[in-house]
Design a protein around this motif. Structure first.
Motif, PDB file in Angstrom:
ATOM      1  N   PRO A  27      68.102  47.935 107.681  1.00 33.87           N
ATOM      2  CA  PRO A  27      69.367  47.262 108.002  1.00 33.87           C
ATOM      3  C   PRO A  27      69.548  46.978 109.497  1.00 33.87           C
ATOM      4  CG  PRO A  27      69.737  49.515 107.178  1.00 33.87           C
ATOM      5  CD  PRO A  27      68.297  49.223 106.995  1.00 33.87           C
ATOM      6  N   THR A  28      69.846  45.713 109.799  1.00 32.98           N
ATOM      7  CA  THR A  28      70.080  45.284 111.181  1.00 32.98           C
ATOM      8  C   THR A  28      70.924  44.022 111.145  1.00 32.98           C
ATOM      9  OG1 THR A  28      68.966  44.804 113.281  1.00 32.98           O
ATOM     10  CG2 THR A  28      67.963  43.866 111.308  1.00 32.98           C
ATOM     11  N   ALA A  29      71.357  43.536 112.304  1.00 33.92           N
ATOM     12  CA  ALA A  29      72.179  42.322 112.352  1.00 33.92           C
ATOM     13  C   ALA A  29      71.355  41.111 111.913  1.00 33.92           C
ATOM     14  CB  ALA A  29      72.691  42.109 113.776  1.00 33.92           C
ATOM     15  N   GLN A  30      71.998  40.161 111.211  1.00 35.08           N
ATOM     16  CA  GLN A  30      71.359  38.882 110.851  1.00 35.08           C
ATOM     17  C   GLN A  30      70.943  38.180 112.137  1.00 35.08           C
ATOM     18  OE1 GLN A  30      70.948  37.516 107.846  1.00 35.08           O
ATOM     19  NE2 GLN A  30      72.060  39.064 106.661  1.00 35.08           N
ATOM     20  N   TYR A  31      69.828  37.448 112.096  1.00 31.34           N
ATOM     21  CA  TYR A  31      69.365  36.844 113.354  1.00 31.34           C
ATOM     22  C   TYR A  31      68.476  35.632 113.129  1.00 31.34           C
ATOM     23  CZ  TYR A  31      64.729  38.531 112.302  1.00 31.34           C
ATOM     24  OH  TYR A  31      63.530  38.726 111.706  1.00 31.34           O
ATOM     25  N   GLU A  32      68.257  34.900 114.189  1.00 28.41           N
ATOM     26  CA  GLU A  32      67.250  33.838 114.232  1.00 28.41           C
ATOM     27  C   GLU A  32      66.484  34.032 115.532  1.00 28.41           C
ATOM     28  OE1 GLU A  32      66.633  31.454 112.001  1.00 28.41           O
ATOM     29  OE2 GLU A  32      68.319  31.983 110.692  1.00 28.41           O
ATOM     30  N   THR A  33      65.199  33.636 115.549  1.00 25.40           N
ATOM     31  CA  THR A  33      64.459  33.716 116.812  1.00 25.40           C
ATOM     32  C   THR A  33      64.084  32.293 117.259  1.00 25.40           C
ATOM     33  OG1 THR A  33      62.299  33.876 115.738  1.00 25.40           O
ATOM     34  CG2 THR A  33      63.453  35.937 116.169  1.00 25.40           C
ATOM     35  N   PHE A  34      63.962  32.113 118.555  1.00 21.01           N
ATOM     36  CA  PHE A  34      63.639  30.791 119.109  1.00 21.01           C
ATOM     37  C   PHE A  34      62.637  30.912 120.247  1.00 21.01           C
ATOM     38  CE2 PHE A  34      67.947  30.719 117.446  1.00 21.01           C
ATOM     39  CZ  PHE A  34      67.918  29.585 116.637  1.00 21.01           C
ATOM     40  N   ASP A  35      61.717  29.919 120.306  1.00 21.84           N
ATOM     41  CA  ASP A  35      60.839  29.890 121.473  1.00 21.84           C
ATOM     42  C   ASP A  35      61.050  28.577 122.227  1.00 21.84           C
ATOM     43  OD1 ASP A  35      59.625  28.062 119.834  1.00 21.84           O
ATOM     44  OD2 ASP A  35      57.788  29.234 119.539  1.00 21.84           O
ATOM     45  N   ASN A  36      62.192  27.967 121.935  1.00 21.24           N
ATOM     46  CA  ASN A  36      62.468  26.656 122.474  1.00 21.24           C
ATOM     47  C   ASN A  36      63.989  26.558 122.695  1.00 21.24           C
ATOM     48  OD1 ASN A  36      63.580  24.024 121.758  1.00 21.24           O
ATOM     49  ND2 ASN A  36      61.522  23.375 121.185  1.00 21.24           N
ATOM     50  N   ALA A  37      64.378  26.244 123.932  1.00 22.37           N
ATOM     51  CA  ALA A  37      65.798  26.272 124.307  1.00 22.37           C
ATOM     52  C   ALA A  37      66.621  25.249 123.530  1.00 22.37           C
ATOM     53  CB  ALA A  37      65.943  26.043 125.808  1.00 22.37           C
ATOM     54  N   GLU A  38      66.040  24.076 123.309  1.00 20.30           N
ATOM     55  CA  GLU A  38      66.793  23.023 122.614  1.00 20.30           C
ATOM     56  C   GLU A  38      67.241  23.472 121.225  1.00 20.30           C
ATOM     57  OE1 GLU A  38      65.018  19.013 122.161  1.00 20.30           O
ATOM     58  OE2 GLU A  38      64.596  19.312 124.311  1.00 20.30           O
ATOM     59  N   GLU A  39      66.293  24.058 120.493  1.00 18.11           N
ATOM     60  CA  GLU A  39      66.632  24.519 119.143  1.00 18.11           C
ATOM     61  C   GLU A  39      67.675  25.622 119.175  1.00 18.11           C
ATOM     62  OE1 GLU A  39      63.267  25.654 116.728  1.00 18.11           O
ATOM     63  OE2 GLU A  39      62.251  23.783 117.302  1.00 18.11           O
ATOM     64  N   ALA A  40      67.529  26.517 120.142  1.00 12.11           N
ATOM     65  CA  ALA A  40      68.494  27.620 120.267  1.00 12.11           C
ATOM     66  C   ALA A  40      69.879  27.057 120.562  1.00 12.11           C
ATOM     67  CB  ALA A  40      68.053  28.567 121.375  1.00 12.11           C
ATOM     68  N   LEU A  41      69.941  26.081 121.438  1.00  9.78           N
ATOM     69  CA  LEU A  41      71.236  25.491 121.802  1.00  9.78           C
ATOM     70  C   LEU A  41      71.860  24.778 120.601  1.00  9.78           C
ATOM     71  CD1 LEU A  41      70.315  24.238 125.375  1.00  9.78           C
ATOM     72  CD2 LEU A  41      72.005  25.999 124.812  1.00  9.78           C
ATOM     73  N   ARG A  42      71.019  24.121 119.816  1.00  8.71           N
ATOM     74  CA  ARG A  42      71.525  23.440 118.629  1.00  8.71           C
ATOM     75  C   ARG A  42      72.099  24.471 117.640  1.00  8.71           C
ATOM     76  NH1 ARG A  42      66.969  20.789 116.389  1.00  8.71           N
ATOM     77  NH2 ARG A  42      66.549  20.010 118.472  1.00  8.71           N
ATOM     78  N   TYR A  43      71.387  25.561 117.462  1.00 10.14           N
ATOM     79  CA  TYR A  43      71.818  26.623 116.528  1.00 10.14           C
ATOM     80  C   TYR A  43      73.178  27.192 116.948  1.00 10.14           C
ATOM     81  CZ  TYR A  43      71.835  31.128 114.109  1.00 10.14           C
ATOM     82  OH  TYR A  43      72.180  32.208 113.355  1.00 10.14           O
ATOM     83  N   ILE A  44      73.313  27.395 118.237  1.00  7.71           N
ATOM     84  CA  ILE A  44      74.535  28.013 118.752  1.00  7.71           C
ATOM     85  C   ILE A  44      75.782  27.160 118.525  1.00  7.71           C
ATOM     86  CG2 ILE A  44      75.607  28.306 121.050  1.00  7.71           C
ATOM     87  CD1 ILE A  44      73.084  30.014 121.659  1.00  7.71           C
TER      88      ILE A  44
END
Ligand code: AMP
Ligand code: GLY
Length: 422
Positions: A116-133
């Protein structure tokens, strides 16, 4: 016997003081140690991250056993290097230390093995991370993948803060290569518990639980720090919770690491949050916590070296690890301004009557004087029958220690005391 302890903070001071109770140890080297540790060990001016020099020193001085305490040398593979020249160590090898060295690794491990841990996504690319946020729930937690001196976690209260966090970690490279990848995760709430454990890869034996106080100022205000004080045991960590953690988190983690071919041997630190949906892992550390160690080890009744060597030899048993039923409190005295900018070079006065209870972190010796040299300068630990008395005694000792620009929190343990009263 000659023992070498790698590191130079309050945690290492606590480890050294505890090891000193073992009378078979003739010499303890501290690399690099610090001005306060110099009273208890032979300090050697080699940085904890200088793997080559440490290994050469250990060989030349016929060190019998090494304790590697900080995250950086563990993640960089110091234990592998020392083992390669025949020196037994306490601490995980490089393959296992990745559990702290990469948050992407540890999150994927937990997902794969249903820990058990917090739900998450990982990113190696800033654009995708920014879109997710743009569509994630707020608050949201942004974490640099690698080590970042304890500063790589940003709890973004607004979308703007989340965007800034992604940009500063991935684009401006605030933490260098540690920010090549990030984890963006769900914000959890609930009391936090630190559980340090000994594990030899077969057995996992938890130590007494503790509670850290990470914010710089009273009432949990101010910036996140390395820790401004600790208490043990943590009242939220009941026997029932402990049992659940053993079944759903501790054992599954040890087994998961074995299955991945990354058997963990050493001190595995579980940073837990007790959420409404049960205990969840906030983070793993591949080492003793600082300043958790300064309350946990003073409560250990057993011999530390015996336990550590049993971990190395894969002979750990529950019986070897016995804790006192008392309570401990540690108040960190810092340089005012920490964790941002602060002045240093002030003389520290520690009266002899309290010296045994002081764990020095940021101080150097100059012309026989102990001078402040870091943000967290020292920790004062008291052990007593109950938490209230331990806190009273710790603060009384704090009053007796002095240095210029000293700053400490006045409310260490208050939340724990309240929980005990409720
Ligand atoms: P760390 O630097 O990994 O020790 O994290 C610093 C602190 O951030 C933790 O002690 C928690 O208080 C907080 N934190 C980390 N992850 C989360 C999360 N998913 N939800 C809420 N708080 C978190
Ligand atoms: N006190 C938290 C840590 O050692 O990471």
């Amino acid at each position: 016997m000659k023992v070498m302890v790698v590191g130079g903070g309050g945690r290492e001071h606590a480890i050294i003081k505890k090891l000193k109770e073992n009378k078979t140890i003739e010499t303890i080297y501290a690399l690099p140690g610090n001005g306060g540790i110099a009273k208890d060990a032979e300090c050697v001016a080699i940085a904890a991250t200088d793997l080559e020099k440490i290994t050469a020193f250990a060989k030349e001085n016929a060190v019998d056993y090494a304790v590697v305490a900080p995250d950086d040398p563990l993640v960089a593979g110091l234990v592998d290097e020392l083992n390669a020249v025949g020196i037994p160590c306490f601490g995980p090898d490089k393959k296992a230390a990745i559990i702290e060295g990469s948050k992407v690794f540890s999150k994927d491990l937990m997902k794969k093995y249903k820990i058990p841990t917090a739900q998450y996504e990982t990113f190696d690319n800033a654009e995708e991370a920014l879109r997710y946020i743009e569509t994630s729930e707020i608050p949201v937690v942004v974490k640099a993948d690698g080590l970042a001196l304890g500063k790589g976690v940003i709890i973004a209260q607004t979308r703007e803060e989340a965007r800034d966090a992604v940009k500063s970690i991935m684009e401006d490279k605030k933490f260098g290569k540690s920010g090549d990848k990030i984890v963006v995760e769900e914000f959890l709430t609930g009391p936090e518990v630190s559980v340090l454990s000994f594990t030899d890869g077969k057995k996992v034996v938890p130590m007494i639980s503790s509670m850290d106080h990470k914010r710089a100022k009273d009432n949990d205000e101010g910036l996140n720090t390395g820790g401004m004080g600790t208490v043990a045991p943590n009242p939220y960590y009941t026997e029932e919770v402990a049992k659940e953690c053993m079944e759903t988190i501790f054992l599954p983690t040890i087994e998961a690491m074995n299955k991945e071919g990354r058997t963990f041997k050493g001190c595995l630190y579980f940073g837990l949050m007790l959420t409404e949906k049960g205990p969840k892992v906030i983070e793993y550390n591949c080492r003793f916590g600082d300043p958790e160690t300064q309350v946990v080890l003073p409560l250990l009744d057993s011999d530390l070296l015996t336990i550590m060597q049993a971990v190395t030899k894969e002979e750990l048993t529950e019986e070897m690890v016995q804790f006192s039923s008392k309570s401990a409190a540690c108040v960190i005295m810092a340089s005012d301004g920490y964790p941002a900018s602060y002045e240093k070079g002030y003389e520290i006065t520690i009266p002899e009557e309290v010296a045994d209870n002081v764990y020095v972190a940021g101080a150097k010796l100059e012309d026989g004087k102990l001078l402040t040299s870091g943000g967290r300068v020292l920790g004062v630990t008291a052990v007593a029958d109950d938490l209230k008395s331990a806190l009273k005694e710790a603060y009384e000792m704090v009053d007796k220690v002095s240095f210029g620009n000293a700053y400490y929190r006045h409310d260490i343990g208050q939340r724990a005391l309240k929980a005990l009263e409720d």
